[in-house]
Design a protein around this motif. Structure first.
Motif, PDB file in Angstrom:
ATOM      1  N   GLY A  42       2.750  12.412  -9.613  1.00  0.00           N
ATOM      2  CA  GLY A  42       1.874  13.565  -9.422  1.00  0.00           C
ATOM      3  C   GLY A  42       0.403  13.198  -9.301  1.00  0.00           C
ATOM      4  N   ALA A  43       0.110  11.942  -8.981  1.00  0.00           N
ATOM      5  CA  ALA A  43      -1.278  11.496  -8.820  1.00  0.00           C
ATOM      6  C   ALA A  43      -1.613  11.470  -7.332  1.00  0.00           C
ATOM      7  N   GLU A  44      -2.874  11.641  -7.039  1.00  0.00           N
ATOM      8  CA  GLU A  44      -3.318  11.600  -5.651  1.00  0.00           C
ATOM      9  C   GLU A  44      -3.803  10.205  -5.302  1.00  0.00           C
ATOM     10  N   LEU A  45      -3.242   9.658  -4.245  1.00  0.00           N
ATOM     11  CA  LEU A  45      -3.689   8.379  -3.712  1.00  0.00           C
ATOM     12  C   LEU A  45      -3.359   8.381  -2.231  1.00  0.00           C
ATOM     13  N   ASP A  46      -4.382   8.359  -1.403  1.00  0.00           N
ATOM     14  CA  ASP A  46      -4.114   8.345   0.030  1.00  0.00           C
ATOM     15  C   ASP A  46      -3.899   6.908   0.499  1.00  0.00           C
ATOM     16  N   TYR A  47      -3.256   6.786   1.641  1.00  0.00           N
ATOM     17  CA  TYR A  47      -2.857   5.492   2.185  1.00  0.00           C
ATOM     18  C   TYR A  47      -4.052   4.585   2.430  1.00  0.00           C
TER      19      TYR A  47
ATOM     20  N   TYR B 264      -9.382  -1.657   5.510  1.00  0.00           N
ATOM     21  CA  TYR B 264      -8.403  -2.327   6.356  1.00  0.00           C
ATOM     22  C   TYR B 264      -9.001  -2.741   7.693  1.00  0.00           C
ATOM     23  N   ALA B 265      -9.794  -1.893   8.312  1.00  0.00           N
ATOM     24  CA  ALA B 265     -10.384  -2.228   9.615  1.00  0.00           C
ATOM     25  C   ALA B 265     -11.229  -3.497   9.528  1.00  0.00           C
TER      26      ALA B 265
ATOM     27  N   GLU C  36      -7.184  -0.201   1.007  1.00  0.00           N
ATOM     28  CA  GLU C  36      -8.438  -0.837   0.615  1.00  0.00           C
ATOM     29  C   GLU C  36      -8.264  -1.591  -0.705  1.00  0.00           C
ATOM     30  N   TYR C  37      -7.502  -1.025  -1.618  1.00  0.00           N
ATOM     31  CA  TYR C  37      -7.226  -1.694  -2.894  1.00  0.00           C
ATOM     32  C   TYR C  37      -6.428  -2.978  -2.657  1.00  0.00           C
ATOM     33  N   VAL C  38      -5.376  -2.889  -1.860  1.00  0.00           N
ATOM     34  CA  VAL C  38      -4.516  -4.050  -1.610  1.00  0.00           C
ATOM     35  C   VAL C  38      -5.257  -5.135  -0.837  1.00  0.00           C
TER      36      VAL C  38
ATOM     37  N   SER D 246       0.834  -1.203   0.000  1.00  0.00           N
ATOM     38  CA  SER D 246       0.000   0.000   0.000  1.00  0.00           C
ATOM     39  C   SER D 246       0.868   1.251   0.000  1.00  0.00           C
ATOM     40  N   LYS D 247       1.887   1.255   0.830  1.00  0.00           N
ATOM     41  CA  LYS D 247       2.801   2.416   0.891  1.00  0.00           C
ATOM     42  C   LYS D 247       3.534   2.597  -0.423  1.00  0.00           C
ATOM     43  N   TRP D 248       3.925   1.501  -1.068  1.00  0.00           N
ATOM     44  CA  TRP D 248       4.613   1.595  -2.346  1.00  0.00           C
ATOM     45  C   TRP D 248       3.693   2.166  -3.419  1.00  0.00           C
ATOM     46  N   LEU D 249       2.421   1.806  -3.368  1.00  0.00           N
ATOM     47  CA  LEU D 249       1.458   2.385  -4.311  1.00  0.00           C
ATOM     48  C   LEU D 249       1.337   3.887  -4.115  1.00  0.00           C
TER      49      LEU D 249
END
Length: 107
Positions: free
Chosen positions: A58-63, A75-76, A68-70, A47-50
């Motif tokens: 320059g794309a927005e992707l929050d952790y 995650y909860a 959630e994708y991974v 997730s962090k690597w993504l």
């Protein structure tokens, strides 16, 4: 893979990454601590690597969105359903792994 053009190589890498996520999803019994002990990465690392890759481009992707994708779900929710408390043996193995890693980083 040097003979492949960049687009094809990127598509193959993306397909392999998606297959890795599918494989991890099919093996929820594999705990993140087990991955960290054996391979020095886990689902959270992916997730962090993504997020880092998105930032580099320059794309927005929050952790949380990346997790959630991974994980294939929030995650909860994954944690409540599938994550087990690390055993003392797992914690000791992880500590040993981290110590060895620290030693090699300082060498």
């Amino acid at each position: 893979m040097q003979h492949l053009d960049e687009t094809t190589r990127t598509e193959l890498e993306a397909a392999a990454f998606r297959r890795l996520l599918d494989h991890l999803d099919a093996h929820k019994e594999v705990q993140n601590i087990d991955l960290m002990i054996l391979a020095d990465f886990c689902r959270n690392c992916l997730s962090k690597w993504l997020v880092a890759a998105a930032e580099e481009r320059g794309a927005e992707l929050d952790y949380e969105s990346a997790r959630e994708y991974v994980y294939g779900m929030p995650y909860a929710e994954w944690k409540a359903q599938y994550q087990k408390e690390a055993t003392p043996e797992q914690q000791a193995a992880f500590a040993t792994r981290q110590a060895r890693k620290q030693e090699s980083d300082n060498a």
